[in-house]
Design a protein around this motif. Structure first.
Motif, short mmCIF file in Angstrom:
data_model
loop_
_atom_site.label_atom_id
_atom_site.label_comp_id
_atom_site.label_asym_id
_atom_site.label_seq_id
_atom_site.Cartn_x
_atom_site.Cartn_y
_atom_site.Cartn_z
N ASP A 89 0.81 -1.22 0.00
CA ASP A 89 0.00 0.00 0.00
C ASP A 89 0.84 1.27 0.00
N ILE A 90 2.02 1.20 0.65
CA ILE A 90 2.83 2.41 0.84
C ILE A 90 4.30 2.07 0.58
N MET A 91 4.95 2.90 -0.22
CA MET A 91 6.39 2.70 -0.50
C MET A 91 7.12 3.94 0.00
N ILE A 92 8.09 3.75 0.87
CA ILE A 92 8.90 4.89 1.33
C ILE A 92 10.33 4.68 0.85
N ASN A 93 10.72 5.49 -0.12
CA ASN A 93 12.08 5.44 -0.67
C ASN A 93 12.95 6.37 0.17
N ASN A 94 13.68 5.76 1.10
CA ASN A 94 14.39 6.55 2.10
C ASN A 94 15.91 6.42 2.03
N ILE A 142 3.22 6.91 -2.18
CA ILE A 142 4.68 6.80 -2.23
C ILE A 142 5.26 8.05 -1.57
N ILE A 143 6.28 7.84 -0.77
CA ILE A 143 6.98 8.98 -0.15
C ILE A 143 8.47 8.86 -0.48
N ASN A 144 9.01 9.90 -1.06
CA ASN A 144 10.43 9.94 -1.38
C ASN A 144 11.16 10.85 -0.39
N MET A 145 12.18 10.30 0.27
CA MET A 145 12.91 11.10 1.25
C MET A 145 13.88 12.01 0.50
N SER A 146 13.55 13.28 0.47
CA SER A 146 14.42 14.25 -0.19
C SER A 146 15.28 14.92 0.88
N SER A 147 15.40 16.24 0.80
CA SER A 147 16.25 16.98 1.74
C SER A 147 16.01 18.47 1.49
#
Ligand code: NAD
Length: 263
Positions: A89-94, A142-147
């Motif tokens: 259900d949820i993908m976190i690209n960290n 989807i959540i992409n860990m940016s900065s």
């Protein structure tokens, strides 16, 4: 608490330490099924302890070793999540890395390593998750860990800044492309957070003082403060939010040099 996260399956890459770990534990507290991706053999023990903590807090978890720069590892990560929990259900690209080098001395190898981990790795995570969501008609998140370095230029870290700038437009482009399918794709831009990536810097009082001067709220953030934004973005409370980079930085991007009202 976000009750709709209960029973949802979330993959988090680079989740044995720092922000990824805090996200994994927080999704566990939300009673989600957590897939902890980790990279190094040295992180096995840490992930075993995390699984226990997540189960004790009412969630469920497995750990899957893999390298986000490898297409086959990302595919396997998703397969294992589905085998174990029946869905995604949820993908976190960290997962992410950085190293300090004056740009004129940066080797092609170092450039490629950071871009392939921080940017290509996140693209592969997005692509595989979207493909799964489309095939199974899932309105996933989807959540992409940016900065903050998707906004703030960072001398000596040109590969890192380029990767995070890339994440910004990758996130917005994918959000636009898959909005009609109700797949939401967002980013989080942390400021300076107390994690292993910064351990060396923050153990030197002079360097830590220098960083603190850049934070209007006056303290280094904790990984749990980033995890708190991730659960909100993943939950139905953020159902109309897509293509956003949520900045969690204690004001670092607010031009701290202007704080005293001069300029
Ligand atoms: P961290 O070093 O604790 O976490 C990074 C994780 O990524 C580690 O567990 C590492 O093993 C994993 N990793 C590295 N290469 C990998 C690979 N090829 N495959 C799978 N996993 C891999 O640091 P963190 O601060 O928790 O960083 C997490 C994310 O947050 C990164 O994308 C980082 O750029 C971002 N971020 C951190 C800060 C901060 O101040 N800590 C600020 C802005 C953004």
């Amino acid at each position: 608490m976000y009750p709709d996260l209960k029973g949802k399956t979330v993959i988090i890459t680079g989740a044995a330490t720092g922000i990824g770990k805090a996200c994994a534990l927080r999704f566990g507290q939300e009673h989600a099924n957590v897939v902890i991706n980790f990279h190094s053999d040295k992180q096995v023990k840490e992930t075993e302890e995390m699984i226990k903590e997540i189960k004790d807090s009412g969630g469920n978890a497995i750990a899957v070793q893999g390298d986000v720069t490898k297409e086959s590892d990302i595919k396997q990560l998703i397969e294992k999540a589905i085998d174990e929990f029946g869905s995604l259900d949820i993908m976190i690209n960290n997962a992410g890395i950085e190293n300090e080098v004056p740009s004129h001395e940066l080797t092609l190898d170092d450039w490629n390593k950071v871009i392939s981990t921080n940017l290509t790795g996140q693209f592969l995570g997005c692509r595989e998750a979207i493909d799964y969501f489309l095939e199974h008609d899932i309105q996933g998140a989807i959540i992409n860990m940016s900065s903050v370095h998707e906004i703030i230029p960072w001398p000596h870290f040109v590969h890192y800044a380029a990767s995070k700038g890339g994440i910004k437009l990758m996130t917005q482009t994918l959000a636009l492309e898959y909005a009609p399918k109700r797949i939401r794709i967002n980013g989080i831009a942390p400021g300076a957070i107390n994690t292993p990536i910064n351990a060396e810097k923050f153990s030197d009082p002079k360097q830590k003082e220098g960083v603190l001067k850049l934070i209007p709220m006056g303290y280094i953030g904790e990984p749990e403060e980033i995890a708190a934004t991730a659960v909100w973005l993943a939950s139905s409370q953020a159902s109309y939010v897509t293509g956003l980079t949520l900045i969690a930085d204690g004001g670092m991007t607010l031009y701290p040099g202007f704080q005293a009202g001069k300029g």
